[in-house]
Design an enzyme around this catalytic site. Structure first.
Site, short mmCIF file in Angstrom:
data_model
loop_
_atom_site.label_atom_id
_atom_site.label_comp_id
_atom_site.label_asym_id
_atom_site.label_seq_id
_atom_site.Cartn_x
_atom_site.Cartn_y
_atom_site.Cartn_z
N GLN A 1 21.51 60.92 35.67
CA GLN A 1 19.93 61.02 35.28
C GLN A 1 19.36 62.76 34.80
O GLN A 1 19.65 63.14 35.24
CB GLN A 1 18.96 59.95 36.17
CG GLN A 1 17.55 60.06 35.16
CD GLN A 1 17.98 58.41 34.65
OE1 GLN A 1 18.38 58.13 34.75
NE2 GLN A 1 17.32 58.92 33.43
N ASP B 1 28.04 56.63 31.80
CA ASP B 1 27.03 56.69 30.47
C ASP B 1 27.97 57.04 28.86
O ASP B 1 26.91 57.52 28.33
CB ASP B 1 26.66 58.05 30.68
CG ASP B 1 24.77 58.07 31.33
OD1 ASP B 1 24.04 56.96 30.60
OD2 ASP B 1 24.35 58.66 31.54
N LYS C 1 18.26 50.66 37.05
CA LYS C 1 19.38 51.41 36.79
C LYS C 1 19.98 50.92 38.33
O LYS C 1 21.23 49.16 38.33
CB LYS C 1 19.98 52.08 36.60
CG LYS C 1 19.74 52.11 35.29
CD LYS C 1 20.04 54.15 35.10
CE LYS C 1 19.72 54.17 33.91
NZ LYS C 1 19.85 55.62 32.59
#
Ligand code: NAD
Length: 294
Positions: free
Chosen positions: A99, A122, A55
Site C-alpha cells: 500500500q 498492482d 482489500k
C-alpha cells in the site's frame, strides 16, 4: 438536455467480484488452487488502513486467501525488501500489494521493482509497464483497467472515440493512456503544464479526470454528451465543517452537460478493488500455467 446517466460503479464492481468469486470456486474445485493475496501496510496512515482492510475483506469474500502484513512506521527499506523476498518465494501468495504511500525512509520504486512481476497485482513493475506498452499480456494497473471497463459499460465500443485524460501519473494517467490506445481511442493526455486545459478537455468524447484537484473540471470543460470518468478522490470540508469526498469533476455542473458520468464515491473506487481481485485471479492462473478465462 436530460441529465447525464450515472454510471453505477458499485453495481458493476459487484458483478465483477461475483464473476471472480465464481472463477475462484471453480479453480479450487478443479485444480485445488486457492488464489492468495498478500497486502503490506507500513505505518499508520488512516486512509491506507481503510484501503488495506477493504482489500483484504473483499479478497476473502471472493474466496481467496488474504495475508495482511502490518509493519511499523519506522520499518527500514531492508526489512521491507526482506519481506518482499519471502512473499515472492511463498507458494500460497499469488499477488503482492504494497500500500502506497510509504514512509520517507523507504524508496517506493525500489520496493515495487523488487516484487516478482508475476505477482505484481498492482501492475506497477517496469516489466508489466513495458508489456502493457508493447501489447503483451500483462498485469495492468487496477484503477485504469476499472476506468476502461466503466467507459465500455457506458458506451459499448470505444474504438475511434477521442479520449482526453487529465493526469500523467505512473499509477493512473500513463497506464490508462496505454489501455485506451489498446481500445483504439484517439488520445490526448493533459497535465499541470497543459495550456488552455478547458478547451482541450472539451474535445473529449470520453473525459477521464485524474488530477487530484477537487471539482476542477467545470460543466463548460465538457463536450455535450461526453462520457465522464472521475478518478479523483479528494477530501474537502463542506459549509458545516464536515469532511466529504469529492472528485476532480464538478458533479452538479457535469450532470447537465455530460451523456454519462461516474459519481464520487461509488464510481471508479469500487472498480479498483474488484480489478485487484481480478488481477490476483489472473496471476494465480498464470503462475499455475492455466489459460486466462477472458
Ligand atoms: P498524482 O498527483 O500522482 O498525479 C496527478 C496528475 O495530474 C499529474 O500528472 C499532474 O500533472 C496532473 N495535474 C495536477 N494538477 C493539475 C491541474 N491543475 N491541471 C492539469 N493537470 C493537473 O495523482 P494520482 O495518483 O494519479 O491520482 C490522481 C487522483 O486520483 C487523486 O485524487 C487520487 O486520490 C485519485 N485516485 C483514485 C483512485 C481510485 O481508486 N478511485 C486510485 C488512484 C488515484
Amino acid at each position: 438536455m436530460a441529465d447525464a446517466k450515472i454510471i453505477d460503479g458499485k453495481a458493476l464492481a459487484q458483478d465483477l467480484r461475483a464473476q471472480v468469486a465464481r472463477s475462484v470456486a471453480e479453480l479450487k474445485q478443479r485444480h485445488g488452487l486457492t488464489p492468495g493475496i498478500a497486502v503490506v501496510l507500513v505505518g499508520e496512515d488512516p486512509a491506507s488502513r481503510i484501503y488495506v482492510r477493504n482489500k483484504a475483506k473483499q479478497a476473502v469474500a471472493a474466496g481467496m486467501a488474504s495475508f495482511v502484513h502490518k509493519l511499523g512506521a519506522d520499518t527500514t527499506q531492508a526489512d521491507l525488501l526482506a519481506l518482499i523476498d519471502r512473499l515472492n518465494a511463498d507458494k500460497q501468495v499469488h499477488g503482492i500489494l504494497v500500500q502506497l504511500p510509504l514512509p520517507d525512509q523507504i524508496a517506493a520504486d525500489a520496493v515495487i521493482q523488487a516484487i516478482d512481476p508475476a505477482k505484481d497485482v498492482d501492475g506497477f513493475h517496469a516489466i508489466n509497464t513495458g508489456k502493457l506498452i508493447i501489447g503483451l499480456p500483462a498485469l495492468a494497473p487496477c484503477t485504469p483497467v476499472g476506468c476502461v471497463m466503466l467507459a465500455k459499460h457506458a458506451l459499448g465500443e470505444l474504438s475511434g472515440a477521442h479520449a482526453v485524460v487529465v493526469g500523467r501519473s505512473n499509477i493512473v494517467g500513463k497506464p490508462l493512456a496505454q489501455l485506451l490506445l489498446r481500445e483504439n481511442c484517439t488520445l490526448t493526455i493533459c497535465h499541470s503544464r497543459t495550456r488552455d486545459l478547458a478547451a482541450v478537455t472539451a474535445l473529449g468524447d470520453i473525459l477521464i479526470a485524474a488530477a487530484g484537484q477537487p471539482e476542477m473540471v467545470k460543466g463548460g470543460w465538457i463536450k455535450p454528451g461526453a462520457c465522464v470518468i472521475d478518478v479523483g478522490i479528494n477530501r474537502v470540508e463542506d459549509a458545516a465543517g464536515n469532511t466529504k469526498l469529492v472528485g476532480d469533476v464538478d458533479f452538479a455542473q457535469a450532470l447537465k452537460v455530460a451523456g454519462s458520468i461516474t459519481p464520487v464515491p461509488g464510481g471508479v473506487g469500487p472498480m479498483t478493488i474488484a480489478c485487484l481481485l481480478r488481477n490476483t485471479l489472473r496471476a494465480a492462473r498464470a503462475i499455475a500455467g492455466l489459460e486466462q478465462e477472458q
